[in-house]
Design a protein around this motif. Structure first.
Motif, PDB file in Angstrom:
ATOM      1  N   ASN A 275      96.157  -8.025  52.256  1.00 21.83           N
ATOM      2  CA  ASN A 275      97.509  -8.459  51.911  1.00 21.83           C
ATOM      3  C   ASN A 275      97.543  -9.942  51.555  1.00 21.83           C
ATOM      4  OD1 ASN A 275      98.272  -5.875  52.417  1.00 21.83           O
ATOM      5  ND2 ASN A 275      99.459  -6.309  54.258  1.00 21.83           N
ATOM      6  N   LEU A 276      96.780 -10.756  52.289  1.00 22.17           N
ATOM      7  CA  LEU A 276      96.707 -12.173  51.934  1.00 22.17           C
ATOM      8  C   LEU A 276      96.095 -12.353  50.545  1.00 22.17           C
ATOM      9  CD1 LEU A 276      95.576 -14.024  55.197  1.00 22.17           C
ATOM     10  CD2 LEU A 276      97.827 -14.027  54.122  1.00 22.17           C
ATOM     11  N   GLY A 277      95.093 -11.531  50.224  1.00 19.16           N
ATOM     12  CA  GLY A 277      94.512 -11.599  48.892  1.00 19.16           C
ATOM     13  C   GLY A 277      95.507 -11.251  47.808  1.00 19.16           C
ATOM     14  N   CYS A 278      96.328 -10.232  48.046  1.00 21.07           N
ATOM     15  CA  CYS A 278      97.353  -9.854  47.062  1.00 21.07           C
ATOM     16  C   CYS A 278      98.377 -10.970  46.878  1.00 21.07           C
ATOM     17  CB  CYS A 278      98.044  -8.566  47.500  1.00 21.07           C
ATOM     18  SG  CYS A 278      96.981  -7.102  47.475  1.00 21.07           S
ATOM     19  N   ILE A 279      98.764 -11.613  47.977  1.00 25.37           N
ATOM     20  CA  ILE A 279      99.733 -12.703  47.893  1.00 25.37           C
ATOM     21  C   ILE A 279      99.179 -13.857  47.065  1.00 25.37           C
ATOM     22  CG2 ILE A 279     100.904 -14.489  49.245  1.00 25.37           C
ATOM     23  CD1 ILE A 279     101.225 -12.402  51.481  1.00 25.37           C
ATOM     24  N   HIS A 280      97.947 -14.264  47.331  1.00 27.67           N
ATOM     25  CA  HIS A 280      97.374 -15.397  46.608  1.00 27.67           C
ATOM     26  C   HIS A 280      97.049 -15.036  45.160  1.00 27.67           C
ATOM     27  CE1 HIS A 280      96.876 -16.918  50.739  1.00 27.67           C
ATOM     28  NE2 HIS A 280      96.903 -18.108  50.173  1.00 27.67           N
ATOM     29  N   ALA A 281      96.757 -13.764  44.900  1.00 23.86           N
ATOM     30  CA  ALA A 281      96.569 -13.345  43.511  1.00 23.86           C
ATOM     31  C   ALA A 281      97.870 -13.471  42.738  1.00 23.86           C
ATOM     32  CB  ALA A 281      96.052 -11.907  43.460  1.00 23.86           C
ATOM     33  N   SER A 282      98.984 -13.117  43.361  1.00 22.83           N
ATOM     34  CA  SER A 282     100.285 -13.256  42.702  1.00 22.83           C
ATOM     35  C   SER A 282     100.662 -14.717  42.518  1.00 22.83           C
ATOM     36  CB  SER A 282     101.365 -12.545  43.521  1.00 22.83           C
ATOM     37  OG  SER A 282     101.094 -11.160  43.616  1.00 22.83           O
ATOM     38  N   MET A 283     100.127 -15.594  43.361  1.00 21.69           N
ATOM     39  CA  MET A 283     100.369 -17.027  43.225  1.00 21.69           C
ATOM     40  C   MET A 283      99.394 -17.687  42.251  1.00 21.69           C
ATOM     41  SD  MET A 283     101.009 -17.812  47.284  1.00 21.69           S
ATOM     42  CE  MET A 283     101.225 -19.583  47.078  1.00 21.69           C
ATOM     43  N   LYS A 284      98.558 -16.871  41.570  1.00 15.08           N
ATOM     44  CA  LYS A 284      97.564 -17.353  40.603  1.00 15.08           C
ATOM     45  C   LYS A 284      96.468 -18.187  41.253  1.00 15.08           C
ATOM     46  CE  LYS A 284     100.281 -15.415  37.696  1.00 15.08           C
ATOM     47  NZ  LYS A 284      99.966 -14.055  37.257  1.00 15.08           N
ATOM     48  N   LYS A 285      96.252 -18.005  42.548  1.00 15.18           N
ATOM     49  CA  LYS A 285      95.150 -18.674  43.240  1.00 15.18           C
ATOM     50  C   LYS A 285      94.018 -17.659  43.375  1.00 15.18           C
ATOM     51  CE  LYS A 285      98.290 -21.718  45.816  1.00 15.18           C
ATOM     52  NZ  LYS A 285      98.748 -22.182  47.132  1.00 15.18           N
ATOM     53  N   HIS A 286      93.330 -17.449  42.256  1.00 16.31           N
ATOM     54  CA  HIS A 286      92.414 -16.320  42.163  1.00 16.31           C
ATOM     55  C   HIS A 286      91.149 -16.515  42.993  1.00 16.31           C
ATOM     56  CE1 HIS A 286      95.082 -14.789  39.140  1.00 16.31           C
ATOM     57  NE2 HIS A 286      94.916 -15.853  38.382  1.00 16.31           N
ATOM     58  N   ASN A 287      90.636 -17.733  43.075  1.00 14.72           N
ATOM     59  CA  ASN A 287      89.446 -17.958  43.901  1.00 14.72           C
ATOM     60  C   ASN A 287      89.743 -17.712  45.378  1.00 14.72           C
ATOM     61  OD1 ASN A 287      87.126 -19.116  42.176  1.00 14.72           O
ATOM     62  ND2 ASN A 287      88.914 -20.239  41.445  1.00 14.72           N
ATOM     63  N   LEU A 288      90.912 -18.159  45.823  1.00 15.99           N
ATOM     64  CA  LEU A 288      91.295 -17.925  47.211  1.00 15.99           C
ATOM     65  C   LEU A 288      91.557 -16.442  47.452  1.00 15.99           C
ATOM     66  CD1 LEU A 288      91.699 -19.452  49.825  1.00 15.99           C
ATOM     67  CD2 LEU A 288      94.095 -19.831  49.199  1.00 15.99           C
ATOM     68  N   ALA A 289      92.164 -15.774  46.477  1.00 16.86           N
ATOM     69  CA  ALA A 289      92.387 -14.332  46.608  1.00 16.86           C
ATOM     70  C   ALA A 289      91.062 -13.584  46.713  1.00 16.86           C
ATOM     71  CB  ALA A 289      93.191 -13.823  45.411  1.00 16.86           C
TER      72      ALA A 289
END
Length: 695
Positions: free
Chosen positions: A283-297
């Motif tokens: 879920n944290l990965g999905c959140i950061h992917a939506s925030m365009k923080k792809h490396n963190l996702a």
């Protein structure tokens, strides 16, 4: 697992009735070994009674910790065979109920092994004859399991009808009975205490349905009722996770993260068969992917994979001969590796790592081989990998400098020559020991992936129907394509956008492979589609024009490279779609408000905006004029390309074309100036007019 009491005719002797009652009491007291002993003694008197056989199979299954699922299914098949024999001799309603229990048990196993459509088929057949079962626990369980499967298959309309039926019939509520907060029947109206226990589950289903329908107000209300029915607090993870998902859908990413952090995260696997830590990191990965923080996702998705593997390692591995034995029933569907690999692969593609993304997506396609979007992502990995290799190899030299225009300098003094980079090399890789169907990072395999993606999309919802669906899907509650087990699900409203992306990628790959006839066909189909984004429209014209030029139809190509197309180009509506961005970049869609470095042509890195897109069009227009030997028009087109990208250099193709035009005009000094700007190795040696260019 349903374990209805065995009903015997009044002609049975007291000994058999006592054994049956004792077996039932032991089972209800969770003394499963004693229950099995009693049922085995009872089977000596009633060896061919299907009800005794069924209850013995259920008790034995519980006695083994619900881990011998293969043996249990084998026992269910034996009971089913015996029931068919008994049904031919008698018309006993009890046998019909027993058959319903067997079908339900089989559907329950299929649900836990994630065979949702098979389970749904069985449960829907039971629901047609649910009236005699509705007052029993079996009836309620059938209804609740149906709701669960409908939600997992994204059949929201069917789930809504079933929830309404449960509210009206199973829980004993009267039609239309509501209070100010919504459905909340008076507990005194329930027939049994178990009805009250069903309320949290019912509110959970209603909240999940509201989320799927993007009905935020109703979801918030249902979540409040769910929290009240579970006593509130943070000891129950499900309500908090649903609240976090609600905030995620509302794009309140920080609040969603806070809710996830406040939920309990036990490292152990839950009795329901879920790894909370794996879900948490996903879920944290999905959140950061939506925030365009792809490396963190990508980091969080990797952590989720680690926790998923750790949860699987806590159970003994299952053998191929008995693949459903050794793990509890609720944990048979614990493995979420392939969904996580899809998530990780998509983020790695965003991060510019197509090789590792390809490996992740290729493993995921073993399970989700009917997912059109997944095949498209595999093709994008191939395109991006080929272009990344070009950017590394073009213009590289061993003596320490690189240039995307100059490949090398040979000789010295009057005999010095400049070798320019070539962009016409064959990109085909199937001749290097691999067939086209071999899963490798090649354009041939990408072509196969795109054909698979196209064939897996529905055919009957094209044209005007798709346009109408796009207009009605603004609230995100559009219908899901039912025949695809998808991650995430493909909505009918997304199909037109996916088709445009597939056509654009197919045209690009055909051009790279030299198949200009197919490139022209794909590009023409792309331009014929309705509601094209600005980027897709531009790519369509560029690909068609290039195919026409290579086919010798220069006049037709100029119609696709006109000033009118450049002036009407708009990039604002390109990124809110379900497809990827330009196939030339091979990257999924990005935030339109955020500039991103994208490779539009081999060896070209430019900030992606409307100006750089127009520059590409003007460069192609200049190429067409050059081939017609209209050099003055070609120079004007190049000047317009330069003015479109103020503050940036032209891509290498534009520089090389400018060099060619200057040589045609005899302006050697201008040529040397252009080469000096693109090659530091020529500094201090470029004053000699004897320098030459080798093409």
């Amino acid at each position: 697992m349903d374990t209805s009491n065995v009903v015997y005719p009044s002609s049975e002797d007291d000994r058999e009735r006592n054994l049956a009652a004792k077996a039932y009491a032991e089972f209800e007291g969770k003394n499963y070994s004693n229950a099995v002993t009693c049922l085995l003694r009872l089977a000596q008197f009633r060896q061919l009674d299907p009800r005794v056989m069924h209850n013995n199979a259920v008790a034995s299954y519980y006695n083994g910790g619900l881990k011998k699922t293969d043996d249990f299914l084998k026992g269910m098949r034996s009971v089913e065979t015996q029931l068919e024999k008994c049904a031919a001799d008698t018309d006993d309603e009890v046998l019909d109920v027993e058959r319903a229990v067997i079908v339900y048990n089989q559907a329950l196993v299929q649900y836990h092994t994630r065979q949702y459509r098979k389970a749904l088929s069985k449960l829907e057949s039971l629901f047609k004859v649910i009236e005699p079962l509705v007052e029993e626990r079996l009836g309620r369980r059938i209804c609740f399991l149906l709701i669960e499967i409908y939600l997992r298959l994204y059949q929201n309309e069917s789930a809504s009808k079933m929830i309404a039926y449960v509210e009206k019939t199973v829980t004993g509520a009267k039609s239309g009975e509501k209070d100010a907060e919504g459905f909340l029947p008076d507990p005194s109206s329930f027939h049994q205490k178990t009805h009250m226990e069903n309320l949290p589950l019912l509110y959970q289903y209603k909240a999940r349905l509201s989320l799927a329908l993007r009905s935020m107000k109703a979801c918030k209300r249902d979540l409040k009722l769910l929290m009240d029915s579970t006593g509130g607090g943070n000891q129950f993870p499900l309500p908090l996770y649903l609240k976090a998902q609600l905030e995620f859908v509302r794009q309140n990413y920080r609040k969603s993260t806070r809710l996830l952090n406040s939920a309990p995260r036990s490292p152990a696997v839950l009795p329901s068969g879920e790894s909370l830590l794996s879900i948490y990191f996903n879920n944290l990965g999905c959140i950061h992917a939506s925030m365009k923080k792809h490396n963190l996702a990508a980091y969080y998705f990797r952590q989720s994979l680690v926790e998923n593997d750790r949860a699987l390692a806590s159970f003994a591995p299952m053998s191929r001969a008995a693949r459903l034995t050794g793990r509890p029933l609720t944990c048979l569907g614990l493995n979420r590796r392939y969904e996580l690999l899809y998530n990780l692969g998509s983020q790695l593609l965003h991060c510019g790592d197509p090789v590792e993304a390809f490996d992740c997506l290729l493993e995921a396609v073993q399970v989700f081989h009917t997912n059109s979007r997944l095949w498209l992502r595999l093709a994008e990995c191939c395109i991006r990998a080929i272009q990344k290799d070009e950017n590394v190899t073009i213009g590289s030299r061993a003596d320490g400098y690189k240039s995307k225009v100059i490949q090398s300098i040979i000789g010295s003094g009057l005999h010095q020559k400049v070798i320019v980079a070539s962009y016409s090399q064959d990109k085909s890789t199937s001749a290097h020991g691999h067939g086209a169907a071999m899963p490798t990072l090649s354009l041939e395999f990408a072509n196969i992936c795109l054909r698979n993606a196209w064939q897996l999309l529905p055919r009957e919802r094209d044209g005007a129907a798709e346009s109408a669906e796009q207009g009605g899907a603004a609230n995100g509650a559009s219908e899901v394509y039912p025949s695809v087990h998808s991650i995430p699900p493909i909505k009918f409203s997304e199909v037109p956008s996916l088709k445009c992306s597939i056509l654009a990628c197919s045209a690009f790959i055909s051009l790279c492979l030299g198949d200009y006839v197919m490139a022209l066909e794909y590009g023409t189909q792309l331009l014929a589609r309705a509601n094209l984004s600005g980027l897709e429209n531009l790519l369509g014209h560029l690909y068609v024009a290039e195919a026409l030029i290579n086919l010798g139809r220069l006049q037709d190509a100029l119609q696709h490279l006109s000033m009118e197309i450049a002036s009407n180009f708009n990039l604002s509506s390109t990124d809110d779609k379900a497809s990827s961005s330009g196939p030339a970049s091979g990257k999924p869609a990005s935030d339109p408000k955020k500039e991103e470095v994208v490779c539009l042509l081999p060896g070209c890195t430019m900030t992606w905006n409307a100006g750089s897109a127009k520059a590409i069009l003007f460069i192609n227009l200049a190429v067409a004029y050059t081939m017609r030997k209209e050099y003055d028009k070609a120079r004007k087109a190049l000047q317009q390309a330069s003015s479109s990208v103020r503050g940036q250099d032209l891509p290498p193709q534009g520089v090389l074309l400018a060099v060619f035009l200057e040589l045609q005009a005899g302006n050697v000094s201008s040529v040397l100036h252009l080469l000096k700007r693109n090659q530091t190795g020529m500094a201090g040696r470029s004053g000699d007019r004897g320098n030459k260019k080798k093409r």
